[in-house]
Design a protein around this motif. Structure first.
Motif, PDB file in Angstrom:
ATOM      1  N   ASN A 125      -4.435   3.020   4.285  1.00 50.78           N
ATOM      2  CA  ASN A 125      -4.542   2.466   2.941  1.00 50.78           C
ATOM      3  C   ASN A 125      -5.580   3.270   2.163  1.00 50.78           C
ATOM      4  OD1 ASN A 125      -4.780   0.973   0.617  1.00 50.78           O
ATOM      5  ND2 ASN A 125      -5.765  -0.792   1.601  1.00 50.78           N
TER       6      ASN A 125
ATOM      7  N   ASP B  78      -5.205  12.343  -6.799  1.00 45.99           N
ATOM      8  CA  ASP B  78      -4.584  11.178  -6.171  1.00 45.99           C
ATOM      9  C   ASP B  78      -3.341  11.540  -5.373  1.00 45.99           C
ATOM     10  OD1 ASP B  78      -6.519   9.556  -7.245  1.00 45.99           O
ATOM     11  OD2 ASP B  78      -5.318   8.948  -8.980  1.00 45.99           O
TER      12      ASP B  78
ATOM     13  N   GLU C 155      -6.679   2.971  -0.787  1.00 39.65           N
ATOM     14  CA  GLU C 155      -7.607   2.166  -1.580  1.00 39.65           C
ATOM     15  C   GLU C 155      -8.811   1.707  -0.767  1.00 39.65           C
ATOM     16  OE1 GLU C 155      -5.257  -0.997  -3.244  1.00 39.65           O
ATOM     17  OE2 GLU C 155      -4.815   0.177  -5.040  1.00 39.65           O
TER      18      GLU C 155
ATOM     19  N   ASN D   1       0.828  -1.205   0.000  1.00 35.92           N
ATOM     20  CA  ASN D   1       0.000   0.000   0.000  1.00 35.92           C
ATOM     21  C   ASN D   1       0.861   1.252   0.000  1.00 35.92           C
ATOM     22  OD1 ASN D   1      -2.375  -1.485   0.064  1.00 35.92           O
ATOM     23  ND2 ASN D   1      -2.426  -1.548   2.309  1.00 35.92           N
TER      24      ASN D   1
END
Length: 342
Positions: free
Chosen positions: A162, A149, A164, A14
């Protein structure tokens, strides 16, 4: 000879993905903000957080404050203020400490009756407006950067989150007089939050509308322990008197970032004239996508002192007190029982 690919631990993977997201991002005028976050040192009091003063360069911050969406013309009254804000792309949003009804707020703000409040721990409520579609080129570029991002990967990596596993949200927000969120640590499914003071009032540091960073008083510290030991109980708002302010984020062009935990107590109570200037922030969050079911508990459920007083007041004075069975055993017998149970 066959070689097996080395297995990379998920946490390390990650971190690698988030570092890659940062490195592959197209350079922008705001990349220096990522550098400031990456090099900032954590502050541990009253809880773990980042606080960066002079977050933007002087030139960028001056341009930010000069944008027509930030520097709203002085209004003659609340109605005109709403018109100014809506004309510049703001929208009233549902938000803690606020009503989403313009008419409800106008009626309350004119009379401020004591019975009207957002939450039992509050004295009233405000209105929160978010800039939905920036008009100024500067704010369009800044909005794209904060949603991008690279920035979100940087703040997630700093707090070992993390990215995601999270969704993101952010925006420029204005909070009107009466806005109040009493001390609370944030709900369990919020992974991270940040707030940048971007107040157009040159005297904003002296105004009563800033975020307090707090800790429980010694008498109420047990609440933090209870939350720590019971992950299935949702964290809640507390009365002001249960907590003590350690510092206030009153400096303009400052950012505070933290990952909510059982000790991340913070609060705001806005009492100020909003017709000329409004409390303004760049505000954003990371939210965990996976949200396990939790039990709801209000501060009244956690008030052991009030609950004890209520039980004592409701106790039947004619009913004999039940003695502990062990206390009825003679000392020598009690010792024998204790010995046998070891």
């Amino acid at each position: 000879m066959d070689f097996q690919r080395k297995r990379v631990p998920s946490s390390e993977k990650n971190q690698q993905l988030q570092s890659q997201a940062i490195s592959e991002y197209t350079l922008t005028r705001f990349d220096y903000l990522i550098d400031k976050i990456e090099t900032a040192e954590f502050i541990q009091t009253p809880f773990k957080h980042l606080e960066i003063l002079q977050f933007f360069t002087d030139a960028d911050f001056a341009e930010l404050l000069a944008c027509q969406e930030i520097a709203i013309p002085t209004a003659a009254n609340d109605e005109e203020l709403f018109d100014h804000l809506l004309d510049r792309g703001y929208k009233i949003i549902p938000f803690p400490g606020s009503t989403a009804s313009r008419q409800e707020y106008l009626a309350w703000h004119q009379n401020q009756t004591e019975g009207d409040r957002y939450h039992p721990t509050c004295e009233g409520f405000g209105v929160t407006l978010r800039l939905i579609e920036p008009i100024s080129t500067f704010l369009q570029e800044l909005d794209a950067f904060l949603r991008g991002d690279a920035f979100n990967a940087a703040i997630a990596k700093k707090f070992n989150i993390n990215l995601e596993s999270c969704s993101t949200d952010c925006g420029i927000q204005k909070y009107l007089d009466g806005y109040e969120i009493t001390p609370h640590p944030d709900v369990r499914f919020k992974a991270l939050t940040y707030m940048v003071n971007a107040n157009p009032n040159p005297d904003s540091a002296t105004q009563q509308h800033h975020t307090h960073y707090m800790r429980f008083s010694d008498k109420r510290r047990y609440v933090e322990t209870l939350w720590s030991g019971n992950q299935d109980i949702q964290r809640c708002w507390e009365p002001w008197e249960w907590c003590e302010t350690e510092k206030v984020q009153s400096v303009n062009n400052s950012i505070v970032i933290f990952s909510p935990n059982n000790d991340t107590i913070h609060a705001v109570k806005a009492t100020y004239d909003h017709l000329a200037f409004q409390r303004t922030q760049l505000y954003g969050n990371l939210w965990y996508k996976n949200r396990p079911a939790v039990q709801k508990a209000e501060w009244t459920d956690l008030d052991v002192f009030a609950n004890m007083t209520t039980r004592m007041a409701n106790a039947d004075p004619e009913k004999p007190i039940q003695k502990n069975k062990m206390s009825a055993i003679q000392p020598d017998e009690q010792s024998l029982v204790a010995h046998k149970t070891l």
